[in-house]
Design a protein around this motif. Structure first.
Motif, PDB file in Angstrom:
ATOM      1  N   PRO A 115       5.960   7.922  -9.709  1.00  0.00           N
ATOM      2  CA  PRO A 115       5.398   7.164  -8.335  1.00  0.00           C
ATOM      3  C   PRO A 115       5.058   8.122  -7.331  1.00  0.00           C
ATOM      4  O   PRO A 115       5.516   9.280  -7.107  1.00  0.00           O
ATOM      5  CB  PRO A 115       6.723   6.745  -8.057  1.00  0.00           C
ATOM      6  N   VAL A 116       4.152   7.899  -6.793  1.00  0.00           N
ATOM      7  CA  VAL A 116       3.562   8.496  -5.489  1.00  0.00           C
ATOM      8  C   VAL A 116       3.655   7.791  -4.019  1.00  0.00           C
ATOM      9  O   VAL A 116       3.088   6.579  -4.015  1.00  0.00           O
ATOM     10  CB  VAL A 116       2.198   9.067  -5.523  1.00  0.00           C
ATOM     11  N   LEU A 117       4.577   7.969  -3.198  1.00  0.00           N
ATOM     12  CA  LEU A 117       4.604   7.326  -2.178  1.00  0.00           C
ATOM     13  C   LEU A 117       3.979   7.558  -0.736  1.00  0.00           C
ATOM     14  O   LEU A 117       3.740   8.822  -0.792  1.00  0.00           O
ATOM     15  CB  LEU A 117       6.279   7.353  -1.665  1.00  0.00           C
ATOM     16  N   SER A 118       3.668   6.317  -0.011  1.00  0.00           N
ATOM     17  CA  SER A 118       2.925   6.896   1.057  1.00  0.00           C
ATOM     18  C   SER A 118       3.689   6.136   2.229  1.00  0.00           C
ATOM     19  O   SER A 118       4.246   5.319   1.972  1.00  0.00           O
ATOM     20  CB  SER A 118       1.503   6.218   0.904  1.00  0.00           C
ATOM     21  N   PRO A 119       3.367   6.589   3.304  1.00  0.00           N
ATOM     22  CA  PRO A 119       4.159   5.879   4.736  1.00  0.00           C
ATOM     23  C   PRO A 119       3.736   4.688   4.952  1.00  0.00           C
ATOM     24  O   PRO A 119       2.706   4.327   4.514  1.00  0.00           O
ATOM     25  CB  PRO A 119       3.580   6.682   5.799  1.00  0.00           C
ATOM     26  N   SER A 120       4.560   3.882   5.658  1.00  0.00           N
ATOM     27  CA  SER A 120       4.314   2.382   5.753  1.00  0.00           C
ATOM     28  C   SER A 120       3.171   2.431   6.710  1.00  0.00           C
ATOM     29  O   SER A 120       3.202   3.303   7.518  1.00  0.00           O
ATOM     30  CB  SER A 120       5.751   1.608   6.346  1.00  0.00           C
ATOM     31  N   ALA A 161       9.761  15.112   2.260  1.00  0.00           N
ATOM     32  CA  ALA A 161       9.386  14.085   1.393  1.00  0.00           C
ATOM     33  C   ALA A 161       9.907  12.827   1.748  1.00  0.00           C
ATOM     34  O   ALA A 161      10.059  12.406   3.071  1.00  0.00           O
ATOM     35  CB  ALA A 161      10.438  14.453   0.094  1.00  0.00           C
ATOM     36  N   LEU A 162       9.255  11.716   0.973  1.00  0.00           N
ATOM     37  CA  LEU A 162       9.602  10.318   1.288  1.00  0.00           C
ATOM     38  C   LEU A 162      10.464   9.560   0.341  1.00  0.00           C
ATOM     39  O   LEU A 162      10.344  10.251  -0.960  1.00  0.00           O
ATOM     40  CB  LEU A 162       8.030   9.608   1.286  1.00  0.00           C
ATOM     41  N   LYS A 163      11.133   8.758   0.769  1.00  0.00           N
ATOM     42  CA  LYS A 163      12.059   7.952  -0.143  1.00  0.00           C
ATOM     43  C   LYS A 163      12.043   6.549  -0.008  1.00  0.00           C
ATOM     44  O   LYS A 163      11.690   6.095   1.294  1.00  0.00           O
ATOM     45  CB  LYS A 163      13.143   8.447  -0.119  1.00  0.00           C
ATOM     46  N   GLN A 164      12.086   5.543  -0.781  1.00  0.00           N
ATOM     47  CA  GLN A 164      12.426   4.221  -0.696  1.00  0.00           C
ATOM     48  C   GLN A 164      13.990   4.020  -0.235  1.00  0.00           C
ATOM     49  O   GLN A 164      14.926   4.472  -1.050  1.00  0.00           O
ATOM     50  CB  GLN A 164      11.908   3.509  -1.968  1.00  0.00           C
ATOM     51  N   VAL A 165      14.078   3.165   0.634  1.00  0.00           N
ATOM     52  CA  VAL A 165      15.485   2.471   1.096  1.00  0.00           C
ATOM     53  C   VAL A 165      15.150   0.906   1.011  1.00  0.00           C
ATOM     54  O   VAL A 165      14.022   0.487   1.418  1.00  0.00           O
ATOM     55  CB  VAL A 165      15.819   3.171   2.343  1.00  0.00           C
ATOM     56  N   PRO A 166      16.292   0.364   0.929  1.00  0.00           N
ATOM     57  CA  PRO A 166      16.336  -1.184   0.947  1.00  0.00           C
ATOM     58  C   PRO A 166      15.704  -1.634   2.589  1.00  0.00           C
ATOM     59  O   PRO A 166      16.217  -1.024   3.543  1.00  0.00           O
ATOM     60  CB  PRO A 166      17.591  -1.473   0.981  1.00  0.00           C
ATOM     61  N   GLU A 168       0.988  -1.080  -0.059  1.00  0.00           N
ATOM     62  CA  GLU A 168       0.274   0.108  -0.026  1.00  0.00           C
ATOM     63  C   GLU A 168       0.735   1.264   0.009  1.00  0.00           C
ATOM     64  O   GLU A 168       0.324   2.224   0.047  1.00  0.00           O
ATOM     65  CB  GLU A 168      -0.935   0.175   1.329  1.00  0.00           C
ATOM     66  N   LYS A 169       2.073   1.239  -0.114  1.00  0.00           N
ATOM     67  CA  LYS A 169       3.085   2.236  -0.033  1.00  0.00           C
ATOM     68  C   LYS A 169       3.397   2.893  -1.416  1.00  0.00           C
ATOM     69  O   LYS A 169       3.881   4.203  -1.162  1.00  0.00           O
ATOM     70  CB  LYS A 169       4.390   1.902   0.478  1.00  0.00           C
ATOM     71  N   LEU A 170       3.336   2.325  -2.611  1.00  0.00           N
ATOM     72  CA  LEU A 170       3.353   2.912  -3.840  1.00  0.00           C
ATOM     73  C   LEU A 170       2.430   2.841  -4.835  1.00  0.00           C
ATOM     74  O   LEU A 170       1.731   1.849  -5.091  1.00  0.00           O
ATOM     75  CB  LEU A 170       4.753   1.887  -4.521  1.00  0.00           C
ATOM     76  N   ASN A 171       2.087   4.159  -5.119  1.00  0.00           N
ATOM     77  CA  ASN A 171       0.840   4.329  -6.321  1.00  0.00           C
ATOM     78  C   ASN A 171       1.657   5.041  -7.313  1.00  0.00           C
ATOM     79  O   ASN A 171       2.911   5.445  -7.319  1.00  0.00           O
ATOM     80  CB  ASN A 171      -0.188   5.311  -5.461  1.00  0.00           C
ATOM     81  N   TRP A 172       0.978   5.435  -8.376  1.00  0.00           N
ATOM     82  CA  TRP A 172       1.055   6.150  -9.615  1.00  0.00           C
ATOM     83  C   TRP A 172       0.155   7.230  -9.959  1.00  0.00           C
ATOM     84  O   TRP A 172      -0.841   6.781  -9.765  1.00  0.00           O
ATOM     85  CB  TRP A 172       1.438   5.321 -10.852  1.00  0.00           C
ATOM     86  N   ASP A 173       0.467   8.447  -9.958  1.00  0.00           N
ATOM     87  CA  ASP A 173      -0.539   9.418 -10.453  1.00  0.00           C
ATOM     88  C   ASP A 173      -0.895   9.244 -12.158  1.00  0.00           C
ATOM     89  O   ASP A 173      -0.104   8.315 -12.716  1.00  0.00           O
ATOM     90  CB  ASP A 173       0.165  10.597 -10.277  1.00  0.00           C
ATOM     91  N   GLU A 174      -1.595  10.092 -12.696  1.00  0.00           N
ATOM     92  CA  GLU A 174      -2.076   9.997 -14.093  1.00  0.00           C
ATOM     93  C   GLU A 174      -0.943  10.051 -15.082  1.00  0.00           C
ATOM     94  O   GLU A 174      -1.192   9.675 -16.274  1.00  0.00           O
ATOM     95  CB  GLU A 174      -3.081  10.710 -14.208  1.00  0.00           C
TER      96      GLU A 174
END
Length: 255
Positions: free
Chosen positions: A44-49, A107-112, A34-40
Motif C-alpha cells: 500500500p502507498v498512501l497519499s494525503p487527503s 510517514a502517513l497512516k490510516q485512522v478511523p 484517491e488516498k490509497l494506491n499499491w505499488d508493483e
C-alpha cells in the motif's frame, strides 16, 4: 516503478426506480478514493487527503450517462464497498466516510474517520445537505424499505449506529453494541430484523427492530460461510465478497 492506482476503484450504489407519481431521477452514486494506491509489489502507498470525490451520475439515458454533480467529499475503499445508499424515494443519499489518512511523523497512516454525508438528490444539481459525526469507522450501511431509518456498521466501535430519517432530516438516535467488529448491516424485507456481518468470526448478528424504531441485540448470532463481509439478498440467501453463498439464512431469518 509502476503504481497500481486505487483511484480507479469505484464504489457504486445504483437505484433504478419504479415510476411513482413524481418520478425521481435514476441516479447512481460513485465514491472515488484517491488516498490509497499499491505499488508493483502490492504494498500500500498512501497519499494525503484532499482529492477524493463523490459523483452523482444521471442514468436517465443509460447509454449516455451524465455526471449531475461532482462533490469534493472524502470517502474510502477500505472495507466493503457498500458505504453508500439511496433512499427508496430517490430523494436522499447517504455516504459513510470510513478512513482518513493523517501524518505520523514523516510517514502517513490510516485512522478511523467518523463522518456520514447526507446528500440532497432533489436539489439541482445534487448537493451536500449535512455532515454527521456518528462513530468510529462507519462502513456498510442500509436504508429501511420505508425510508424512515438507516443502520450503519461502526467497525472501530464494535457497534451499529441507528439513524432516523424524517424527510431530509437525518439524525443519529442510538448505538447498539454487538461485541465484535462488524463490516456491514442490512434490513430484512419486513423491516423487523437486521443482519450485521461479523466477518472475522464467520457469523452474523441478528438485530431486532421495534415499532418505535428502537434496535436491540439479544446476543443471537448465526454461523455462515467464511469471511462474509457483505450480506445481500437478505431473507433469501447471502453472498460474500468472493461470491460464496450460504442458504442457511433462508430458513433462519424472519422475512
Amino acid at each position: 516503478m509502476r503504481s497500481h492506482k486505487a483511484n480507479l476503484f469505484v464504489c457504486a450504489s445504483l437505484l433504478l426506480l419504479a415510476a411513482p407519481p413524481v418520478a425521481a431521477k435514476p441516479y447512481m452514486i460513485v465514491g472515488n478514493d484517491e488516498k490509497l494506491n499499491w505499488d508493483e509489489n502490492g504494498k500500500p502507498v498512501l497519499s494525503p487527503s484532499g482529492r477524493d470525490s463523490v459523483l452523482i451520475v444521471d442514468l436517465e439515458d443509460p447509454e449516455n450517462p451524465k455526471i449531475a454533480a461532482n462533490l469534493p467529499l472524502k470517502n474510502s475503499v477500505v472495507g466493503p464497498p457498500v458505504n453508500l445508499a439511496i433512499n427508496p424515494s430517490g430523494t436522499l443519499a447517504l455516504v459513510a466516510d470510513s478512513v482518513d489518512v493523517v501524518k505520523d511523523g514523516d510517514a502517513l497512516k490510516q485512522v478511523p474517520d467518523t463522518k456520514l454525508y447526507v446528500i440532497d438528490l432533489e436539489a439541482s444539481p445534487p448537493k451536500l445537505l449535512k455532515t454527521l459525526e456518528i462513530g468510529k469507522q462507519p462502513s456498510g450501511l442500509d436504508i429501511s424499505h420505508d425510508g424512515t431509518m438507516a443502520l450503519v456498521a461502526l467497525r472501530a466501535e464494535n457497534a451499529v449506529g441507528v439513524l432516523s430519517i424524517n424527510g431530509k432530516n437525518v439524525e443519529l438516535t442510538q448505538k447498539v453494541p454487538v461485541d465484535e467488529l462488524v463490516s456491514h448491516v442490512e434490513f430484512t424485507p419486513n423491516g423487523k430484523t437486521a443482519i450485521a456481518s461479523k466477518f472475522v468470526n464467520h457469523k452474523v448478528a441478528l438485530l431486532s427492530i421495534e415499532s418505535n424504531k428502537k434496535v436491540s441485540y439479544n446476543k443471537q448470532d448465526l454461523p455462515v460461510g467464511l469471511w462474509l463481509r457483505i450480506p445481500i439478498e437478505v431473507g433469501h440467501r447471502f453472498r460474500g465478497e468472493a461470491g460464496q453463498r450460504s442458504d442457511l439464512m433462508s430458513a433462519s431469518v424472519p422475512r
